[in-house]
Design a protein around this motif. Structure first.
Motif, PDB file in Angstrom:
ATOM      1  N   ASP A   1      83.209 -10.412 -74.494  1.00 34.86           N
ATOM      2  CA  ASP A   1      84.547  -9.829 -74.346  1.00 34.86           C
ATOM      3  C   ASP A   1      85.687 -10.215 -73.303  1.00 34.86           C
ATOM      4  O   ASP A   1      86.913 -10.301 -73.537  1.00 34.86           O
ATOM      5  CB  ASP A   1      84.418  -8.433 -74.171  1.00 34.86           C
ATOM      6  CG  ASP A   1      83.737  -7.839 -75.618  1.00 34.86           C
ATOM      7  OD1 ASP A   1      83.643  -8.388 -76.643  1.00 34.86           O
ATOM      8  OD2 ASP A   1      83.676  -6.276 -75.841  1.00 34.86           O
ATOM      9  N   LEU A   2      84.841 -10.658 -72.138  1.00 33.16           N
ATOM     10  CA  LEU A   2      85.743 -11.016 -71.301  1.00 33.16           C
ATOM     11  C   LEU A   2      86.009 -12.796 -71.276  1.00 33.16           C
ATOM     12  O   LEU A   2      86.701 -13.360 -70.168  1.00 33.16           O
ATOM     13  CB  LEU A   2      85.325 -10.750 -69.831  1.00 33.16           C
ATOM     14  CG  LEU A   2      85.234  -9.217 -69.522  1.00 33.16           C
ATOM     15  CD1 LEU A   2      84.338  -9.101 -68.073  1.00 33.16           C
ATOM     16  CD2 LEU A   2      86.593  -8.535 -69.614  1.00 33.16           C
ATOM     17  N   ASP A   3      85.383 -13.340 -72.261  1.00 32.65           N
ATOM     18  CA  ASP A   3      85.889 -14.673 -72.664  1.00 32.65           C
ATOM     19  C   ASP A   3      85.107 -15.603 -71.467  1.00 32.65           C
ATOM     20  O   ASP A   3      85.722 -16.677 -71.267  1.00 32.65           O
ATOM     21  CB  ASP A   3      87.251 -15.159 -73.033  1.00 32.65           C
ATOM     22  CG  ASP A   3      87.260 -16.291 -73.803  1.00 32.65           C
ATOM     23  OD1 ASP A   3      86.394 -16.669 -74.528  1.00 32.65           O
ATOM     24  OD2 ASP A   3      88.313 -17.099 -73.653  1.00 32.65           O
ATOM     25  N   TRP A   4      83.957 -15.123 -71.109  1.00 32.82           N
ATOM     26  CA  TRP A   4      83.146 -15.889 -69.940  1.00 32.82           C
ATOM     27  C   TRP A   4      82.109 -16.687 -70.586  1.00 32.82           C
ATOM     28  O   TRP A   4      81.461 -16.189 -71.315  1.00 32.82           O
ATOM     29  CB  TRP A   4      82.831 -14.841 -68.804  1.00 32.82           C
ATOM     30  CG  TRP A   4      83.831 -14.433 -67.981  1.00 32.82           C
ATOM     31  CD1 TRP A   4      85.021 -14.728 -67.880  1.00 32.82           C
ATOM     32  CD2 TRP A   4      83.429 -13.223 -67.348  1.00 32.82           C
ATOM     33  NE1 TRP A   4      85.800 -13.929 -67.158  1.00 32.82           N
ATOM     34  CE2 TRP A   4      84.927 -12.793 -66.522  1.00 32.82           C
ATOM     35  CE3 TRP A   4      82.587 -12.424 -66.790  1.00 32.82           C
ATOM     36  CZ2 TRP A   4      85.228 -11.788 -65.675  1.00 32.82           C
ATOM     37  CZ3 TRP A   4      82.957 -11.253 -65.998  1.00 32.82           C
ATOM     38  CH2 TRP A   4      84.044 -11.024 -65.569  1.00 32.82           C
ATOM     39  N   ASN A   5      81.794 -17.783 -70.093  1.00 31.68           N
ATOM     40  CA  ASN A   5      80.795 -18.627 -70.576  1.00 31.68           C
ATOM     41  C   ASN A   5      79.610 -18.396 -69.654  1.00 31.68           C
ATOM     42  O   ASN A   5      79.618 -18.144 -68.555  1.00 31.68           O
ATOM     43  CB  ASN A   5      81.024 -20.173 -70.213  1.00 31.68           C
ATOM     44  CG  ASN A   5      79.959 -21.241 -70.535  1.00 31.68           C
ATOM     45  OD1 ASN A   5      78.896 -20.971 -70.213  1.00 31.68           O
ATOM     46  ND2 ASN A   5      80.133 -21.819 -71.669  1.00 31.68           N
ATOM     47  N   VAL A   6      78.685 -17.704 -70.214  1.00 27.25           N
ATOM     48  CA  VAL A   6      77.377 -17.066 -69.624  1.00 27.25           C
ATOM     49  C   VAL A   6      76.547 -18.163 -68.717  1.00 27.25           C
ATOM     50  O   VAL A   6      76.298 -18.030 -67.678  1.00 27.25           O
ATOM     51  CB  VAL A   6      76.392 -16.370 -70.480  1.00 27.25           C
ATOM     52  CG1 VAL A   6      75.099 -16.012 -69.990  1.00 27.25           C
ATOM     53  CG2 VAL A   6      77.190 -15.378 -71.446  1.00 27.25           C
ATOM     54  N   THR A   7      76.379 -19.259 -69.358  1.00 28.29           N
ATOM     55  CA  THR A   7      75.713 -20.407 -68.571  1.00 28.29           C
ATOM     56  C   THR A   7      76.821 -20.734 -67.324  1.00 28.29           C
ATOM     57  O   THR A   7      76.017 -20.789 -66.346  1.00 28.29           O
ATOM     58  CB  THR A   7      75.546 -21.781 -69.535  1.00 28.29           C
ATOM     59  OG1 THR A   7      74.780 -21.432 -70.549  1.00 28.29           O
ATOM     60  CG2 THR A   7      75.024 -22.788 -68.683  1.00 28.29           C
ATOM     61  N   GLU A   8      77.766 -20.750 -67.602  1.00 26.76           N
ATOM     62  CA  GLU A   8      78.642 -21.320 -66.281  1.00 26.76           C
ATOM     63  C   GLU A   8      78.649 -20.150 -65.328  1.00 26.76           C
ATOM     64  O   GLU A   8      78.546 -20.280 -63.933  1.00 26.76           O
ATOM     65  CB  GLU A   8      80.188 -21.416 -66.749  1.00 26.76           C
ATOM     66  CG  GLU A   8      80.164 -22.706 -67.426  1.00 26.76           C
ATOM     67  CD  GLU A   8      81.632 -22.677 -68.029  1.00 26.76           C
ATOM     68  OE1 GLU A   8      82.560 -22.157 -67.499  1.00 26.76           O
ATOM     69  OE2 GLU A   8      82.134 -23.786 -68.736  1.00 26.76           O
ATOM     70  N   ILE A   9      78.688 -18.640 -65.642  1.00 27.17           N
ATOM     71  CA  ILE A   9      78.696 -17.870 -64.666  1.00 27.17           C
ATOM     72  C   ILE A   9      77.565 -17.627 -63.934  1.00 27.17           C
ATOM     73  O   ILE A   9      77.416 -17.475 -62.517  1.00 27.17           O
ATOM     74  CB  ILE A   9      79.286 -16.400 -65.020  1.00 27.17           C
ATOM     75  CG1 ILE A   9      78.355 -15.981 -66.042  1.00 27.17           C
ATOM     76  CG2 ILE A   9      80.712 -16.556 -65.686  1.00 27.17           C
ATOM     77  CD1 ILE A   9      78.768 -14.515 -66.580  1.00 27.17           C
ATOM     78  N   ILE A  10      76.472 -17.805 -64.551  1.00 30.74           N
ATOM     79  CA  ILE A  10      74.957 -17.764 -64.025  1.00 30.74           C
ATOM     80  C   ILE A  10      74.852 -19.122 -62.867  1.00 30.74           C
ATOM     81  O   ILE A  10      74.384 -19.040 -61.907  1.00 30.74           O
ATOM     82  CB  ILE A  10      73.712 -17.794 -64.912  1.00 30.74           C
ATOM     83  CG1 ILE A  10      73.871 -16.482 -65.760  1.00 30.74           C
ATOM     84  CG2 ILE A  10      72.399 -18.102 -64.484  1.00 30.74           C
ATOM     85  CD1 ILE A  10      73.161 -16.319 -67.004  1.00 30.74           C
ATOM     86  N   GLU A  11      75.273 -20.226 -63.499  1.00 30.75           N
ATOM     87  CA  GLU A  11      75.131 -21.440 -62.656  1.00 30.75           C
ATOM     88  C   GLU A  11      75.973 -21.230 -61.391  1.00 30.75           C
ATOM     89  O   GLU A  11      75.433 -21.589 -60.255  1.00 30.75           O
ATOM     90  CB  GLU A  11      75.690 -22.519 -63.475  1.00 30.75           C
ATOM     91  CG  GLU A  11      74.830 -23.127 -64.385  1.00 30.75           C
ATOM     92  CD  GLU A  11      75.081 -24.512 -65.217  1.00 30.75           C
ATOM     93  OE1 GLU A  11      76.358 -24.641 -65.175  1.00 30.75           O
ATOM     94  OE2 GLU A  11      74.394 -24.948 -66.085  1.00 30.75           O
ATOM     95  N   GLU A  12      77.187 -20.611 -61.435  1.00 31.76           N
ATOM     96  CA  GLU A  12      78.079 -20.511 -60.411  1.00 31.76           C
ATOM     97  C   GLU A  12      77.387 -19.512 -59.432  1.00 31.76           C
ATOM     98  O   GLU A  12      77.402 -19.651 -58.185  1.00 31.76           O
ATOM     99  CB  GLU A  12      79.330 -19.673 -60.975  1.00 31.76           C
ATOM    100  CG  GLU A  12      80.418 -20.920 -61.356  1.00 31.76           C
ATOM    101  CD  GLU A  12      81.376 -20.126 -61.988  1.00 31.76           C
ATOM    102  OE1 GLU A  12      81.759 -18.965 -62.040  1.00 31.76           O
ATOM    103  OE2 GLU A  12      82.191 -20.885 -62.611  1.00 31.76           O
ATOM    104  N   LYS A  13      76.943 -18.292 -59.878  1.00 26.48           N
ATOM    105  CA  LYS A  13      76.007 -17.490 -59.193  1.00 26.48           C
ATOM    106  C   LYS A  13      74.922 -18.059 -58.444  1.00 26.48           C
ATOM    107  O   LYS A  13      74.493 -18.017 -57.052  1.00 26.48           O
ATOM    108  CB  LYS A  13      75.767 -16.234 -60.006  1.00 26.48           C
ATOM    109  CG  LYS A  13      75.075 -15.194 -59.031  1.00 26.48           C
ATOM    110  CD  LYS A  13      76.046 -14.428 -58.023  1.00 26.48           C
ATOM    111  CE  LYS A  13      75.429 -13.502 -57.489  1.00 26.48           C
ATOM    112  NZ  LYS A  13      76.333 -12.898 -56.758  1.00 26.48           N
ATOM    113  N   LEU A  14      74.061 -19.048 -59.128  1.00 25.24           N
ATOM    114  CA  LEU A  14      73.109 -19.512 -58.434  1.00 25.24           C
ATOM    115  C   LEU A  14      73.335 -20.378 -57.401  1.00 25.24           C
ATOM    116  O   LEU A  14      72.602 -20.631 -56.514  1.00 25.24           O
ATOM    117  CB  LEU A  14      72.091 -20.390 -59.340  1.00 25.24           C
ATOM    118  CG  LEU A  14      71.447 -19.640 -60.534  1.00 25.24           C
ATOM    119  CD1 LEU A  14      70.731 -20.339 -61.651  1.00 25.24           C
ATOM    120  CD2 LEU A  14      70.330 -18.525 -59.904  1.00 25.24           C
ATOM    121  N   VAL A  15      74.429 -21.246 -57.503  1.00 25.53           N
ATOM    122  CA  VAL A  15      75.035 -22.025 -56.310  1.00 25.53           C
ATOM    123  C   VAL A  15      75.289 -21.024 -55.117  1.00 25.53           C
ATOM    124  O   VAL A  15      75.011 -21.394 -53.881  1.00 25.53           O
ATOM    125  CB  VAL A  15      76.118 -22.706 -56.666  1.00 25.53           C
ATOM    126  CG1 VAL A  15      77.047 -23.337 -55.896  1.00 25.53           C
ATOM    127  CG2 VAL A  15      75.609 -23.941 -57.762  1.00 25.53           C
TER     128      VAL A  15
END
Length: 93
Positions: free
Chosen positions: A70-84
């Motif tokens: 709903d927030l138009d976020w790419n799940v893979t990208e936000i998880i990768e950013e968080k892991l960094v």
């Protein structure tokens, strides 16, 4: 991941939920379902009903993914950013 997104989004649309869900409602629902997941371990960590764990985890994941969609976020990208970020704060041992 795209297949899963389509399944969840179609399911929500067919029931009219997508129109009424707000980010706040979805966030609250994640907490409610996470509490139900925790209840699976409330009295014992040894005699756990894994089917209940699976069901409650699915609820948490569906609400979390719905919020991201709903927030138009790419799940893979936000998880990768968080892991960094986490890797920076917690280096390898």
């Amino acid at each position: 991941m795209e297949r899963l997104k389509n399944i969840i989004e179609t399911f929500r649309e067919e029931r009219g939920w997508k129109a009424s869900d707000t980010p706040a409602i979805l966030a609250k629902s994640i907490i409610v379902e996470a509490a139900e997941l925790l209840e699976c371990y409330q009295f014992s960590e040894e005699n756990v009903d894994l089917e209940s764990v699976k069901s409650e985890l699915a609820d948490v994941l569906m609400y979390a993914l719905s919020l991201a969609y709903d927030l138009d976020w790419n799940v893979t990208e936000i998880i990768e950013e968080k892991l960094v970020d986490v890797a920076r704060r917690y280096p390898k041992v």
